[in-house]
Scaffold this motif. Structure first.
Motif, short mmCIF file in Angstrom:
data_model
loop_
_atom_site.label_atom_id
_atom_site.label_comp_id
_atom_site.label_asym_id
_atom_site.label_seq_id
_atom_site.Cartn_x
_atom_site.Cartn_y
_atom_site.Cartn_z
N SER A 1 0.62 -1.45 0.44
CA SER A 1 0.17 -0.06 -0.09
C SER A 1 0.66 1.01 0.06
CB SER A 1 -1.00 0.21 1.15
OG SER A 1 -1.83 0.83 1.62
N GLN A 2 0.42 2.31 -1.14
CA GLN A 2 1.59 3.72 -1.28
C GLN A 2 0.44 4.72 -0.46
OE1 GLN A 2 3.93 3.81 -4.18
NE2 GLN A 2 4.38 2.19 -4.01
N GLU A 3 -0.93 4.14 0.25
CA GLU A 3 -1.73 5.11 0.62
C GLU A 3 -1.47 6.64 1.13
OE1 GLU A 3 -5.96 3.89 1.14
OE2 GLU A 3 -5.32 1.38 -0.13
N GLU A 4 -1.86 7.85 1.22
CA GLU A 4 -1.48 7.80 1.91
C GLU A 4 -1.62 8.54 3.42
OE1 GLU A 4 1.54 11.41 3.11
OE2 GLU A 4 1.69 10.34 1.53
N THR A 5 -2.84 7.61 2.99
CA THR A 5 -3.75 7.69 4.62
C THR A 5 -2.93 6.56 5.49
OG1 THR A 5 -5.43 6.28 3.74
CG2 THR A 5 -6.20 8.82 4.10
N ASP A 6 -2.07 5.59 5.21
CA ASP A 6 -1.76 4.28 5.69
C ASP A 6 -0.78 4.51 6.99
OD1 ASP A 6 -3.80 2.40 4.77
OD2 ASP A 6 -3.13 1.85 3.66
N GLY B 169 3.84 5.23 15.35
CA GLY B 169 5.43 5.77 15.81
C GLY B 169 5.97 4.59 15.53
N VAL B 170 5.84 4.31 13.72
CA VAL B 170 7.06 3.22 12.81
C VAL B 170 8.32 3.75 12.90
CG1 VAL B 170 5.00 2.01 12.01
CG2 VAL B 170 5.93 3.77 10.93
N LEU B 171 9.39 3.07 12.66
CA LEU B 171 10.90 3.25 12.44
C LEU B 171 10.64 4.31 11.58
CD1 LEU B 171 13.66 3.69 13.34
CD2 LEU B 171 13.47 1.10 12.44
N ALA B 172 9.93 2.84 10.24
CA ALA B 172 9.83 3.52 8.74
C ALA B 172 8.92 3.01 7.88
CB ALA B 172 10.96 2.89 7.84
N TYR B 173 8.04 3.01 6.86
CA TYR B 173 7.26 2.61 5.61
C TYR B 173 8.42 2.76 4.74
CZ TYR B 173 2.45 1.89 4.39
OH TYR B 173 1.90 2.03 3.63
#
Length: 129
Positions: free
Chosen positions: A91-96, A104-108
């Protein structure tokens, strides 16, 4: 050296294979796989003893309990509140992306998993293996 256990939460067998291969190429051998969100939460909170991972690699599109629900559960518990989580999703959805950053994820990162990116992120965060 302390064992650095990684929890990989991934329901797609092909993506699981690629992730495991990328991690092992970088010396990260101790990987526990959960194939749906409920299984991940079970390993983290209901197993005896509960899994205490050094890092969680989390897909968002999961059966039974989606990745955002898993992430919210991880962040809601004192023991796992500060566990580093890297979301790896198609998913590249901005809301996700925004929701994950708020939690607080380290990265997406987008799939497929890139071992070099993971290692660079860990080094930048001071979590070098």
């Amino acid at each position: 050296m302390d064992t650095k256990t990684i929890l990989l939460v991934e329901d797609n067998p092909d993506d699981e294979f690629l992730a495991l291969r990328a991690l092992r190429r970088h010396g990260l051998q101790d990987v526990v796989v959960a194939r749906d969100g409920e299984q991940a939460v079970g390993q983290l909170f209901e197993a005896a003893p509960p899994l205490d991972p050094w890092l969680v690699l989390l897909d968002l599109k999961l059966p039974k309990m989606n990745g955002l629900e898993v992430l919210r559960t991880i962040r809601s518990e004192e023991r796992t509140r500060h566990t580093p989580v890297i979301v790896i999703s198609s998913s590249q959805e901005e809301t996700d992306v925004v929701k994950c950053r708020e939690l607080g994820v380290l990265a997406y990162l987008t799939k497929p998993i890139d071992g070099e990116k993971i290692m660079a992120l860990l080094a930048t965060a001071g979590l070098s293996f």
